[in-house]
Design a protein around this motif. Structure first.
Motif, mmCIF file in Angstrom:
data_model
loop_
_atom_site.group_PDB
_atom_site.id
_atom_site.type_symbol
_atom_site.label_atom_id
_atom_site.label_comp_id
_atom_site.label_asym_id
_atom_site.label_seq_id
_atom_site.Cartn_x
_atom_site.Cartn_y
_atom_site.Cartn_z
ATOM 1 N N ARG A 1 36.751 31.077 29.911
ATOM 2 C CA ARG A 1 35.463 30.873 29.234
ATOM 3 C C ARG A 1 34.517 32.044 29.497
ATOM 4 O O ARG A 1 33.789 32.478 28.600
ATOM 5 C CB ARG A 1 34.832 29.577 29.723
ATOM 6 N N TYR B 1 38.950 31.198 24.623
ATOM 7 C CA TYR B 1 38.533 29.909 25.188
ATOM 8 C C TYR B 1 38.535 28.832 24.099
ATOM 9 O O TYR B 1 39.013 27.719 24.321
ATOM 10 C CB TYR B 1 37.140 30.042 25.808
ATOM 11 N N LYS B 2 38.032 29.173 22.914
ATOM 12 C CA LYS B 2 38.019 28.204 21.807
ATOM 13 C C LYS B 2 39.441 27.833 21.407
ATOM 14 O O LYS B 2 39.743 26.656 21.160
ATOM 15 C CB LYS B 2 37.264 28.779 20.613
ATOM 16 N N LYS C 1 40.835 25.507 24.008
ATOM 17 C CA LYS C 1 40.275 24.156 23.871
ATOM 18 C C LYS C 1 40.925 23.410 22.702
ATOM 19 O O LYS C 1 41.180 22.206 22.792
ATOM 20 C CB LYS C 1 38.757 24.239 23.661
ATOM 21 N N THR D 1 44.249 19.378 31.528
ATOM 22 C CA THR D 1 43.299 20.103 32.378
ATOM 23 C C THR D 1 43.167 19.382 33.712
ATOM 24 O O THR D 1 42.789 18.196 33.751
ATOM 25 C CB THR D 1 41.901 20.175 31.710
ATOM 26 N N HIS E 1 43.038 19.850 22.913
ATOM 27 C CA HIS E 1 42.702 18.667 22.114
ATOM 28 C C HIS E 1 43.865 18.206 21.246
ATOM 29 O O HIS E 1 43.801 17.114 20.669
ATOM 30 C CB HIS E 1 41.491 18.971 21.231
ATOM 31 N N LEU F 1 40.446 27.723 33.329
ATOM 32 C CA LEU F 1 39.600 27.418 32.185
ATOM 33 C C LEU F 1 38.229 28.083 32.314
ATOM 34 O O LEU F 1 37.698 28.652 31.352
ATOM 35 C CB LEU F 1 39.441 25.897 32.051
#
Length: 949
Positions: free
Chosen positions: A96, A103-104, A107, A119, A111, A92
């Protein structure tokens, strides 16, 4: 458990500073699996029954990808089939650091509770943390950390008595990492191996990004492009001044041409012209590239040829392609700094929308994808579902562009729907212009006020009660997101009080919450034909914040005392409560003003506003404010089919100007106030003066009519435009103003502490901002917050006073605003096509707006439509063309075409290319020998002059 590192650092003053970095390790970090009985975890993410049908893995298993798999195969990981995946903290953090967009996306997957991605903070777990060994690279250390964590997971889950069949599969395409993992007894596969083994979704193979081995397989042995220089050489070349770095901007009109925008100090920036495929050297639109400026004797002028890549072609750069550029203007004055791309500093690739161009080879799996954006090259992909994807709009991502390949290589991402379907085309339009249009998340919606909502006593205690004032709003028909309302009343001293009341959106959107962050990212509401993409949820935009009539609403008011000469005597700002007495359209307000029999309070207020607005506008124009022109169209939409049934240019009334004048006045007043209070962090808006070269085409157009346009100041330009009249040609002045609009620079947001030039050229104002539309512009929300702090109506917060964060915010707002404009234009173009599809062929008069080497660009005033009439036909001998760049004029078979000449064209829809349907224009008058005249009935098999929208 505590790990620490100690090292010394030399300070600027020459002293020595001791630095201690502490790293805490724990043994109570959860594994996240349902099968685990050892971890005392409150919730789990990884499922017990983690089964994906696979020929390689017939047992339940979790996937653990390394960093490069996440970076290169994010499209695979996003697929609904892929679940129960462990993302290590090491991975991760690397993702990033290396790619913000991926990365977005990662993420977002983490979620999504349906995906079961977990993670694991391996860098803080006592049994999985490792230190970098002497001589070990950071990359090798991270690979080892990934293997250690995979081993820990395998052992940890095997200690669970409930299910010893559950395995952990390491996915890596790194040969060395895979070999070491296998030596350690870990179950590991290459991503391609694993995906090809999946039974449930064989189409997932199409979404695989190509590895380096794959890229080599599908390219020829012939080198077509120069080698890109390594980053180390690029950096040293930039430092020494040998190379320049800038943003690569491909041409829409000529695929063999591009410019590189090189940023300099302050406003000192240059554009470097790039021509020819070898000099373009595999750069893609918006890449950050390094260029080498060619010697002065190799500088060339921008090509006057409109040229589209006709593909598909063999992997070769043909002489014919390059020859198309050889015959551009040759005058020394026309030449621009010219260069070649020597390397790529940063790729700016994204998934592209478009359609598949099927190979002519039977049962072939390699095909060319044609992007919707003509600035993007065709992309070669491999797919086994070509027959299914034919006629579909699809998304494709670029994986790489080898020097042996005419086109980049890529992979299929997903299908968007059938080409031509209105919803599909709108989705393409939004994706291509990077417009965030997903539904608002529950996290965002959770910050909406609970209904029913009412203004409380606490609200009234801190606001001025203006509900008794005769306030009204004036907007376009159908407007539901009413940002602004006005009032005007006589004062006892003979002056007038004028108020601009703006929706108090910042009352509902508080700094830093999910709704605020989403609005900041979206930046602006996007208005398409027949559809609106809101910046804030509809409960606010069309209800609680909208200043509708006969309801009480919270407002932020700017109130002036103005004398009879429209001079400001006093200005004040206040948070308020209003109750609008009328929500009017521009036409309704105009009828009230014009109807002598109407004398109610609202009408009197409108007449007072209109009288003052005329004085304000006259004074503004006298100071040098520009009155330019841009043809805008309005569609009349069928209520059932939602197709356009009529198209006409927008008619502006006095009331349009009335509202505009007071919005401008409010914006200027607020700009001065927030800058006086916060000189370092005020969010302002400026409009730079165009460089003299921008006016070249305007000067040539005026010169053709024996006129001179003075451009040394906005005032001189405004006066010249006012004086530019031709007897018997009333539309000439409008054409000149349309042309002047094209010469302008883009207005931009900026932070006052990061710039010294505040001037707004078009408005002739020394300072300006946006305050009047917070429902649809995030910039205005920030300005409201600054103003509220300035008058003591709200408290500040750190980011509001941070000029660097404000500047970064401005960059996003400028980008979103620009993309919204482009999306709106594309929506108009698409609905224009639908309109002409239903109308068939029309003959209309127009005016030549631009002259090119092989074409004329015609404006049809009736529809606000521009089209290109070409005088070349690949299937027939071309007519004799003589292009005069200085005039500019184009002589076709002895007939001369000049700017602003009147012509008659036939307009129809050319649907021969499903992806790039376009309005087709052909010349009717004047009739020219050797140039075919448009037919009265469609003849799709005949290639004719076309409009590329």
């Amino acid at each position: 458990m505590l790990k620490s590192k100690t090292f010394v650092k030399k300070t600027r003053s020459g002293g020595i500073m001791k630095i201690v970095r502490e790293h805490y390790l724990r043994d109570d970090i959860w594994c996240g699996s349902e099968v685990c009985t050892e971890c005392k975890q409150e919730e789990t993410v990884l499922q017990k029954d983690a089964c994906i049908e696979s020929n390689l893995c017939s047992f339940p298993h979790y996937l653990l990808p390394d960093t490069n798999i996440v970076l290169s195969q994010i499209d695979i990981l996003e697929d609904p089939l892929i679940k129960n995946v462990i993302i290590l903290q090491t991975v991760l953090q690397e993702v990033r650091h290396r790619s913000a967009p991926i990365y977005k996306r990662l993420k977002d997957i983490l979620h999504d509770k349906e995906k079961h991605f977990y993670t694991f903070t391996n860098e803080h777990h006592r049994e999985t943390y490792i230190e970098r060994e002497q001589g070990e690279s950071a990359n090798d250390r991270n690979d080892r950390a990934i293997r250690i964590s995979t081993k820990w997971y395998s052992d940890h889950l095997n200690n669970t008595p409930t299910d010893k069949r559950l395995k952990v599969v390491l996915l890596t395409n790194d040969r060395g990492n895979k070999e070491k993992a296998e030596e350690s007894g870990l179950l590991t596969y290459r991503c391609e191996e694993y995906v090809k083994s999946l039974i449930a979704n064989p189409e997932l193979v199409d979404r695989l990004a190509l590895t380096n081995d794959d890229k080599n397989e599908i390219t020829s042995s012939k080198v077509l492009f120069p080698e890109h220089l390594p980053l180390s050489r690029i950096q040293s070349g930039i430092k020494s001044g040998t190379f320049q770095q800038g943003t690569f901007r491909a041409s829409r009109d000529n695929y063999l041409e591009a410019t590189v925008f090189v940023h300099g100090e302050g406003d000192d920036s240059t554009e470097v012209l790039i021509q020819g495929l070898q000099n373009l050297n595999r750069a893609v639109h918006q890449d950050l590239v390094a260029v080498e400026i060619l010697p002065l004797n190799q500088w060339v002028a921008p090509s006057s040829v409109v040229l589209q890549d006709e593909g598909p072609k063999e992997d070769d750069v043909t002489e014919e392609e390059e020859a198309e550029l050889k015959s551009g203007p040759s005058g020394a004055a026309s030449r621009k700094p010219t260069g070649r791309v020597v390397g790529i500093i940063k790729r700016n690739w994204r998934p592209f929308c478009g359609m598949l161009f099927l190979s002519q080879i039977k049962e072939a799996t390699r095909h060319l994808f044609t992007p919707a954006d003509r600035r993007i090259p065709r992309i070669r992909i491999e797919t086994r579902q070509a027959a299914t994807l034919a006629g579909q709009r699809i998304m494709v991502a670029i994986d790489g562009w080898p020097k042996h390949s005419r086109y980049p290589n890529g992979h299929f991402v997903r299908s968007l729907g059938s080409a031509g379907d209105k919803e599909t085309e709108t989705e393409v339009l939004l994706l291509e212009h990077d417009v965030p249009h997903q539904d608002f998340s529950q996290a965002v919606l959770s910050f909406l006020p609970k209904m029913p909502w009412n203004i409380t006593e606490e609200d009234m205690a801190v606001r001025e009660d203006l509900r008794n004032l005769t306030v009204c709003s004036v907007d376009p028909p159908g407007c539901t997101d009413i940002d602004d309302a006005l009032h005007c009343r006589d004062l006892p001293n003979g002056n007038q009080e004028v108020g601009v009341h703006i929706a108090d959106v910042s009352h509902f959107i508080r700094p830093g919450n999910a709704m605020d962050l989403e609005a900041a990212n979206r930046g602006t509401t996007v208005y398409l034909t027949g559809r609106r993409i809101d910046m804030v949820p509809e409960l606010l935009s069309s209800n609680l914040c909208s200043l509708r009539s006969s309801v009480e609403r919270l407002a932020f008011s700017c109130i002036w005392e103005i004398n009879d000469k429209a001079e400001i005597v006093k200005t004040r700002f206040t948070k308020s409560v209003i109750n609008s007495k009328a929500s009017l359209t521009y036409a309704e307000a105009q009828m009230r003003i014009d109807d002598a029999n109407m004398n109610d309070d609202t009408t009197k207020s409108l007449r007072g506003l209109n009288r003052l607005a005329k004085i304000l506008k006259k004074r503004r124009i006298e100071k040098g404010a520009l009155t330019l022109s841009s043809p805008e169209v309005r569609f009349h939409i069928d209520s059932e089919t939602h197709d356009p049934i009529d198209l006409q240019t927008k008619e502006l009334k006095e009331t349009n100007s009335m509202v505009e004048e007071f919005m401008l006045l409010a914006n200027i007043s607020v700009a001065q106030k927030i800058y006086d209070e916060f000189s370092e962090c005020a969010l302002l808006r400026k409009h730079p003066a165009p460089p003299p070269s921008n006016y070249d085409i305007l000067n040539k157009a005026a010169k053709s009519k024996d006129m001179v346009i003075h451009t040394d100041s906005a005032k001189a330009l405004a006066d010249s435009l006012d004086a530019a009249q031709v007897d018997g040609f009333p539309y000439f002045n409008t054409l000149l103003r349309i042309l002047a609009t094209r010469c302008m620079m883009q207005a931009v947001y900026f932070c006052s502490g990061m710039d010294s030039d505040f001037h707004h050229y078009g408005l002739a104002s020394p300072i300006y901002t946006h305050f009047t539309s917070p429902i649809r512009r995030y910039s205005d929300i920030i300005v409201h917050r600054l103003l509220a702090v300035a008058i003591g109506a709200d408290s500040t917060y750190p980011d509001l006073m941070d000029k660097h964060k404000q500047s970064a915010l401005c960059n996003n707002l400028n980008y979103r605003h620009k993309m919204a404009q482009y999306a709106q234009r594309a929506s108009v173009a698409y609905h224009t096509q639908l309109f002409f599809k239903s109308r068939g062929i029309l003959n209309e008069e127009g005016f030549i707006l631009f002259v090119r080497k092989n074409a004329i660009i015609v404006l049809i005033p009736k529809f606000g439509l521009e089209g290109t009439v070409f005088f070349e036909n690949k299937d027939k001998p071309s007519p004799k063309l003589i292009f005069n760049e200085e005039a500019p004029s184009l002589t076709v078979e002895g007939h001369s075409f000049n700017m602003f000449d009147k012509v008659k064209v036939t307009i129809s829809l050319d649907a021969s290319n499903v992806q790039h349907q376009k309005i087709r224009m052909s010349l009717v008058e004047p009739v020219i020998s050797g140039v075919s005249v448009a037919p009265s009935e469609p003849e799709p098999e005949v290639k004719r002059a076309k409009l590329d929208r």
